[in-house]
Motif scaffolding. Structure first.
Motif, PDB file in Angstrom:
ATOM      1  N   CYS A  91     -73.282   7.061   5.738  1.00 45.12           N
ATOM      2  CA  CYS A  91     -73.990   6.988   4.451  1.00 45.12           C
ATOM      3  C   CYS A  91     -75.091   5.929   4.508  1.00 45.12           C
ATOM      4  O   CYS A  91     -74.924   4.890   5.122  1.00 45.12           O
ATOM      5  N   CYS A 117     -73.476   2.995   1.763  1.00 43.76           N
ATOM      6  CA  CYS A 117     -72.252   2.280   2.120  1.00 43.76           C
ATOM      7  C   CYS A 117     -71.969   2.506   3.605  1.00 43.76           C
ATOM      8  O   CYS A 117     -72.883   2.869   4.348  1.00 43.76           O
ATOM      9  N   CYS A 175     -73.602   9.233   0.200  1.00 47.75           N
ATOM     10  CA  CYS A 175     -72.355  10.010   0.216  1.00 47.75           C
ATOM     11  C   CYS A 175     -71.758  10.225  -1.175  1.00 47.75           C
ATOM     12  O   CYS A 175     -72.172   9.586  -2.151  1.00 47.75           O
ATOM     13  N   CYS A 195     -70.306   7.096  -3.026  1.00 48.69           N
ATOM     14  CA  CYS A 195     -71.320   6.307  -3.748  1.00 48.69           C
ATOM     15  C   CYS A 195     -71.724   7.010  -5.035  1.00 48.69           C
ATOM     16  O   CYS A 195     -71.832   6.377  -6.089  1.00 48.69           O
TER      17      CYS A 195
HETATM   18 ZN    ZN Z   1     -71.756   5.986   0.486  1.00 48.77          ZN
END
Ligand code: ZN
Length: 373
Positions: A3, A6, A23, A26
């Motif tokens: 991602c 994150c 992603c 998130c």
């Molecule tokens: Zn993420």
């Protein structure tokens, strides 16, 4: 693929990325969790009101709430907060499943002594605990820590029920846990279909005293018929892991652990070695991603930390020996379980559909912030 925001990646096989490369963990945080998280004045006022109600309901009783203490940073800070800042009178209990690290024991003792509290300890029958843990090891699934989780959870509800306590203080929090372990990595602990199937196939003794709590008992019966309420005070304040650790160190001489959940020797071995090495599931990705989303860690720092393994290669053989000896098997036998064909929750009876639909309903009614997927 990883991602862009994150550090969750394709080791989570159900992960989905949007067109920006961000992603679903998130995006779920932004759409479902963030606006219900109140680390602000609104949260402070809400918590104040709740605390006043807890105190009022608890008048004339020995305790006004209950708190399960593992010795980890969240439950330790929760205890500090409850007694020192909020003026509550919790019944503090600890479940001894046989895997306490010396450090956890010492941290718990220091806090209990300095806060002048009594600690209620429930010791789980070791023969049964061991047999259940071995059953999970033999089953080949990733979620072999469920016996410990079940022991903690069921004991908590039993204590609350027995002492007729209406409020459970829970150290769970958005701040450090907003990204959740995917179901594939760590399956629902309260799925009794799965638990019973694994027990039926691999357990060797009768589990006479081991505490179980089926989900319907604690989520429906105890909550809605017995009026038991789960309070998560850490969601109503700025809860920062580093600052919390510093407060505990300075006020109690509490000592931090190298990683979340490492207060248990079994979990340290399991999350630090077993899960990443056997399955490629590194729970630090989940933990760091939570800290990134809540502004407590930079993505660069997380990526840097993830380059190192979460276990110490120099002492891992000793850990293997320790875990095996304690479980009453040889290190070779433990290594055999490590090499078993990989199994997942769907290889055994399960109520996954029930959990997912139930989770969606609870989210719809605002009871839960996000659902495990
Ligand atoms: Zn993420």
């Amino acid at each position: 693929m990883i991602c862009k925001r994150c550090v969750m990646d394709s080791t989570d096989s159900k992960i989905r990325f949007d067109s920006r490369g961000v992603c679903d963990h998130c995006n779920d945080f932004e759409s479902s969790v963030k606006h219900k998280w109140l680390p602000n004045e609104e949260g402070r006022l809400k918590l104040q009101k709740t605390v006043a109600k807890i105190k009022q309901d608890g008048e004339g009783r020995d305790f006004d709430c209950i708190l399960g203490m593992s010795g980890g940073v969240d439950s330790s800070f929760m205890l500090h907060l409850a007694v020192k800042e909020l003026g509550l009178r919790p019944l503090v209990f600890h479940v001894d499943v046989g895997w306490n690290s010396e450090q956890a024991v010492s941290n718990i003792q220091k806090m209990i002594e300095q806060l002048d509290l009594d600690l209620y300890t429930e010791v789980i029958n070791w023969e049964e605990m061991k047999d259940l843990q071995l059953a999970f090891l033999k089953s080949g699934v990733p979620h072999i820590d469920i016996p410990q989780d079940m022991a903690y959870m069921a004991t908590l509800y039993n204590f609350a029920n027995k002492h007729n306590i209406k409020y459970i203080l829970n150290g769970g929090n958005v701040s450090t846990e907003c990204v959740r372990n995917p179901m594939e990595w760590i399956y629902h602990g309260a799925d009794m279909f799965q638990m019973n199937d694994i027990i039926r196939k691999f357990s060797t003794i009768e589990l006479k005293s081991f505490p179980f709590s089926p989900i319907l008992r604690h989520k429906l019966y105890l909550r809605y018929f017995k009026g038991l309420k789960m309070i998560r005070p850490l969601d109503y304040m700025e809860y920062n892991k580093r600052l919390a650790t510093r407060v505990l160190e300075e006020e109690y001489g509490w000592r931090p652990y190298p990683q979340k959940h490492f207060e248990s020797r079994f979990t340290k071995f399991y999350e630090g070695y077993w899960l990443p090495e056997r399955f490629g599931f590194d729970t630090r990705k989940v933990q760091f991603s939570s800290l990134i989303l809540t502004g407590q860690m930079s993505r660069d720092e997380a990526i840097e930390k993830l380059k190192k393994p979460s276990y110490n290669p120099e002492t891992i053989d000793d850990d293997f020996n320790y875990i095996a000896t304690k479980l009453g098997i040889s290190p070779e036998e433990l290594r055999e379980y490590f090499s078993l064909p990989k199994k997942f929750y769907w290889d055994y009876k399960n109520q996954q559909l029930f959990f997912t639909v139930g989770g969606k309903l609870l989210k719809f009614f605002g009871v839960e912030k996000s659902i495990k997927r």
